[in-house]
Write a protein that holds these residues in place. Structure first.
Motif, PDB file in Angstrom:
ATOM      1  N   GLN A  74       0.942  -1.215   0.012  1.00 17.19           N
ATOM      2  CA  GLN A  74      -0.105   0.014  -0.005  1.00 17.19           C
ATOM      3  C   GLN A  74       1.045   1.214   0.120  1.00 17.19           C
ATOM      4  OE1 GLN A  74      -3.654  -0.022  -0.126  1.00 17.19           O
ATOM      5  NE2 GLN A  74      -3.204  -2.274  -0.555  1.00 17.19           N
ATOM      6  N   SER A  75       0.422   2.233  -0.363  1.00 19.42           N
ATOM      7  CA  SER A  75       1.000   3.533  -0.355  1.00 19.42           C
ATOM      8  C   SER A  75       1.262   4.163   0.983  1.00 19.42           C
ATOM      9  CB  SER A  75       0.361   4.720  -1.149  1.00 19.42           C
ATOM     10  OG  SER A  75       0.726   5.783  -1.292  1.00 19.42           O
ATOM     11  N   ALA A  76       2.469   4.662   1.288  1.00 13.93           N
ATOM     12  CA  ALA A  76       2.671   4.917   2.820  1.00 13.93           C
ATOM     13  C   ALA A  76       3.501   6.322   2.630  1.00 13.93           C
ATOM     14  CB  ALA A  76       3.167   3.903   3.556  1.00 13.93           C
ATOM     15  N   ALA A  77       3.526   7.185   3.703  1.00 15.67           N
ATOM     16  CA  ALA A  77       4.392   8.379   3.907  1.00 15.67           C
ATOM     17  C   ALA A  77       5.711   7.931   4.209  1.00 15.67           C
ATOM     18  CB  ALA A  77       3.604   9.177   4.903  1.00 15.67           C
ATOM     19  N   TRP A  78       6.664   8.735   3.832  1.00 16.56           N
ATOM     20  CA  TRP A  78       8.131   8.237   3.883  1.00 16.56           C
ATOM     21  C   TRP A  78       8.314   8.570   5.559  1.00 16.56           C
ATOM     22  CZ3 TRP A  78      10.450   5.487   0.548  1.00 16.56           C
ATOM     23  CH2 TRP A  78      10.333   5.905  -0.722  1.00 16.56           C
ATOM     24  N   LEU A  79       9.255   7.943   6.236  1.00 17.45           N
ATOM     25  CA  LEU A  79       9.525   7.933   7.611  1.00 17.45           C
ATOM     26  C   LEU A  79      10.894   8.522   7.840  1.00 17.45           C
ATOM     27  CD1 LEU A  79       8.299   7.576  10.481  1.00 17.45           C
ATOM     28  CD2 LEU A  79       9.268   5.214  10.339  1.00 17.45           C
ATOM     29  N   ASP A  80      12.072   7.392   7.392  1.00 21.11           N
ATOM     30  CA  ASP A  80      13.360   8.012   7.596  1.00 21.11           C
ATOM     31  C   ASP A  80      14.114   7.422   6.582  1.00 21.11           C
ATOM     32  OD1 ASP A  80      13.661   5.421   8.696  1.00 21.11           O
ATOM     33  OD2 ASP A  80      14.091   6.198  10.726  1.00 21.11           O
ATOM     34  N   ASN A  81      15.459   7.239   6.605  1.00 24.68           N
ATOM     35  CA  ASN A  81      16.321   6.678   5.703  1.00 24.68           C
ATOM     36  C   ASN A  81      17.013   5.184   6.223  1.00 24.68           C
ATOM     37  OD1 ASN A  81      16.576   8.634   3.595  1.00 24.68           O
ATOM     38  ND2 ASN A  81      18.145   9.815   4.532  1.00 24.68           N
ATOM     39  N   GLY A  82      16.123   4.538   7.143  1.00 26.73           N
ATOM     40  CA  GLY A  82      16.527   3.378   7.580  1.00 26.73           C
ATOM     41  C   GLY A  82      17.782   3.072   8.347  1.00 26.73           C
ATOM     42  N   GLY A  83      18.258   4.021   8.790  1.00 27.09           N
ATOM     43  CA  GLY A  83      19.806   3.930   9.702  1.00 27.09           C
ATOM     44  C   GLY A  83      21.216   3.335   8.586  1.00 27.09           C
ATOM     45  N   GLY A  84      20.773   3.767   7.316  1.00 25.72           N
ATOM     46  CA  GLY A  84      22.233   3.819   6.697  1.00 25.72           C
ATOM     47  C   GLY A  84      21.797   2.663   5.269  1.00 25.72           C
ATOM     48  N   SER A  85      22.961   2.444   4.632  1.00 23.23           N
ATOM     49  CA  SER A  85      22.971   1.387   3.619  1.00 23.23           C
ATOM     50  C   SER A  85      22.963   0.135   3.777  1.00 23.23           C
ATOM     51  CB  SER A  85      24.097   1.974   2.557  1.00 23.23           C
ATOM     52  OG  SER A  85      25.407   1.759   3.064  1.00 23.23           O
ATOM     53  N   ARG A  86      22.294  -0.664   2.883  1.00 26.40           N
ATOM     54  CA  ARG A  86      22.234  -2.116   2.897  1.00 26.40           C
ATOM     55  C   ARG A  86      22.775  -2.712   1.594  1.00 26.40           C
ATOM     56  NH1 ARG A  86      16.347  -2.915   5.813  1.00 26.40           N
ATOM     57  NH2 ARG A  86      16.783  -1.045   7.231  1.00 26.40           N
ATOM     58  N   ARG A  87      23.264  -3.924   1.646  1.00 24.23           N
ATOM     59  CA  ARG A  87      23.703  -4.785   0.659  1.00 24.23           C
ATOM     60  C   ARG A  87      22.774  -5.761   0.094  1.00 24.23           C
ATOM     61  NH1 ARG A  87      30.227  -5.733   1.148  1.00 24.23           N
ATOM     62  NH2 ARG A  87      29.359  -7.230  -0.244  1.00 24.23           N
ATOM     63  N   TRP A  88      22.552  -6.056  -1.165  1.00 24.12           N
ATOM     64  CA  TRP A  88      21.890  -7.129  -1.484  1.00 24.12           C
ATOM     65  C   TRP A  88      23.038  -7.809  -2.509  1.00 24.12           C
ATOM     66  CZ3 TRP A  88      19.544  -2.599  -0.937  1.00 24.12           C
ATOM     67  CH2 TRP A  88      18.457  -2.415  -0.158  1.00 24.12           C
ATOM     68  N   ARG A  89      23.082  -9.371  -2.581  1.00 23.70           N
ATOM     69  CA  ARG A  89      23.897 -10.093  -3.350  1.00 23.70           C
ATOM     70  C   ARG A  89      23.358 -10.255  -4.707  1.00 23.70           C
ATOM     71  NH1 ARG A  89      27.027 -12.369  -6.520  1.00 23.70           N
ATOM     72  NH2 ARG A  89      28.108 -14.271  -5.639  1.00 23.70           N
ATOM     73  N   HIS A  90      24.030  -9.828  -5.788  1.00 27.10           N
ATOM     74  CA  HIS A  90      23.370  -9.705  -7.130  1.00 27.10           C
ATOM     75  C   HIS A  90      24.211 -11.020  -7.921  1.00 27.10           C
ATOM     76  CE1 HIS A  90      21.236  -8.308 -10.464  1.00 27.10           C
ATOM     77  NE2 HIS A  90      22.169  -7.945 -11.021  1.00 27.10           N
ATOM     78  N   LEU A  91      23.722 -11.037  -9.120  1.00 25.26           N
ATOM     79  CA  LEU A  91      24.411 -12.133 -10.175  1.00 25.26           C
ATOM     80  C   LEU A  91      25.690 -11.704 -10.454  1.00 25.26           C
ATOM     81  CD1 LEU A  91      21.384 -12.203 -12.596  1.00 25.26           C
ATOM     82  CD2 LEU A  91      22.012 -13.863 -10.977  1.00 25.26           C
ATOM     83  N   ASP A  92      26.666 -12.723 -10.469  1.00 22.86           N
ATOM     84  CA  ASP A  92      27.987 -12.440 -10.990  1.00 22.86           C
ATOM     85  C   ASP A  92      28.150 -11.986 -12.428  1.00 22.86           C
ATOM     86  OD1 ASP A  92      28.722 -13.692  -8.431  1.00 22.86           O
ATOM     87  OD2 ASP A  92      29.187 -15.436  -9.445  1.00 22.86           O
ATOM     88  N   ALA A  93      28.877 -10.921 -12.540  1.00 23.23           N
ATOM     89  CA  ALA A  93      29.396 -10.531 -13.921  1.00 23.23           C
ATOM     90  C   ALA A  93      30.714 -10.838 -14.204  1.00 23.23           C
ATOM     91  CB  ALA A  93      29.509  -8.755 -13.920  1.00 23.23           C
ATOM     92  N   GLY A  94      30.473 -12.054 -15.136  1.00 22.61           N
ATOM     93  CA  GLY A  94      31.781 -12.718 -15.348  1.00 22.61           C
ATOM     94  C   GLY A  94      32.429 -13.595 -14.185  1.00 22.61           C
ATOM     95  N   MET A  95      33.604 -13.241 -13.899  1.00 19.79           N
ATOM     96  CA  MET A  95      34.355 -13.750 -12.719  1.00 19.79           C
ATOM     97  C   MET A  95      34.324 -12.913 -11.438  1.00 19.79           C
ATOM     98  SD  MET A  95      35.106 -16.889 -13.181  1.00 19.79           S
ATOM     99  CE  MET A  95      36.304 -17.183 -12.050  1.00 19.79           C
ATOM    100  N   VAL A  96      33.229 -11.889 -11.375  1.00 20.73           N
ATOM    101  CA  VAL A  96      33.304 -11.061 -10.128  1.00 20.73           C
ATOM    102  C   VAL A  96      32.096 -10.987  -9.839  1.00 20.73           C
ATOM    103  CG1 VAL A  96      33.412  -8.602  -9.774  1.00 20.73           C
ATOM    104  CG2 VAL A  96      34.867  -9.276 -11.624  1.00 20.73           C
ATOM    105  N   LYS A  97      32.153 -11.181  -8.314  1.00 23.34           N
ATOM    106  CA  LYS A  97      30.930 -11.047  -7.505  1.00 23.34           C
ATOM    107  C   LYS A  97      29.981  -9.819  -7.695  1.00 23.34           C
ATOM    108  CE  LYS A  97      32.089 -14.433  -3.893  1.00 23.34           C
ATOM    109  NZ  LYS A  97      32.592 -14.381  -2.631  1.00 23.34           N
ATOM    110  N   GLY A  98      28.887  -9.753  -7.636  1.00 22.80           N
ATOM    111  CA  GLY A  98      27.800  -8.680  -7.704  1.00 22.80           C
ATOM    112  C   GLY A  98      27.240  -8.240  -6.384  1.00 22.80           C
ATOM    113  N   TRP A  99      27.563  -7.057  -5.906  1.00 22.58           N
ATOM    114  CA  TRP A  99      26.504  -6.416  -4.794  1.00 22.58           C
ATOM    115  C   TRP A  99      25.782  -5.274  -5.331  1.00 22.58           C
ATOM    116  CZ3 TRP A  99      26.685  -9.320  -0.477  1.00 22.58           C
ATOM    117  CH2 TRP A  99      27.447 -10.191  -0.357  1.00 22.58           C
ATOM    118  N   ILE A 100      24.696  -5.100  -4.721  1.00 21.35           N
ATOM    119  CA  ILE A 100      23.716  -3.802  -4.894  1.00 21.35           C
ATOM    120  C   ILE A 100      23.840  -3.228  -3.468  1.00 21.35           C
ATOM    121  CG2 ILE A 100      21.523  -2.878  -5.508  1.00 21.35           C
ATOM    122  CD1 ILE A 100      23.156  -4.073  -7.867  1.00 21.35           C
ATOM    123  N   VAL A 101      24.138  -1.859  -3.712  1.00 24.03           N
ATOM    124  CA  VAL A 101      24.032  -1.267  -2.276  1.00 24.03           C
ATOM    125  C   VAL A 101      23.335   0.135  -2.513  1.00 24.03           C
ATOM    126  CG1 VAL A 101      25.559  -0.003  -0.609  1.00 24.03           C
ATOM    127  CG2 VAL A 101      26.588  -1.826  -1.925  1.00 24.03           C
TER     128      VAL A 101
END
Length: 114
Positions: free
Chosen positions: A54-81
């Protein structure tokens, strides 16, 4: 072609994601390299609850950045931050807003899980 367009194509992002930076992490010799892609969703006036959608109002920035593991790009591990902003949902209370690249409460991107 711009580097951000190439990264969007490699990561499989659509127009709802903005790439803000890239960092190649140093690793020991013989280990696989790692690359972090810093992203953010396009700005909106309101967010969407990660639990109920559901649509909701913004609260805050959640205490900093987070990382998600993504697909490898060739022989390199990928991370989304990214900063996972929080919203104040009427039904669920304060929770993390929906992000286009990952499901709620997941450490991995949708592409990695699929």
């Amino acid at each position: 072609m711009r580097v951000s367009k190439v990264l969007k194509a490699i990561c499989g992002f659509d127009r709802a994601v903005v790439i803000t930076g890239v960092e190649v992490l140093e690793t020991d010799p013989g280990e696989r390299g790692e690359v972090e892609v810093f992203v953010r969703p396009k700005q909106r006036r309101r967010g969407w609850c990660g639990r109920c959608g559901q649509s909701a109002a913004w609260l805050d920035n959640g205490g900093g950045s987070r990382r998600w593991r993504h697909l490898d790009a060739g022989m390199v591990k990928g991370w989304i931050v990214a900063v996972a902003r929080r919203v104040d949902c009427r039904g669920c209370g304060p929770t993390v807003a929906v992000v286009p690249w990952a499901r709620h409460d997941s450490w991995f991107t949708r592409a990695f899980e699929d």
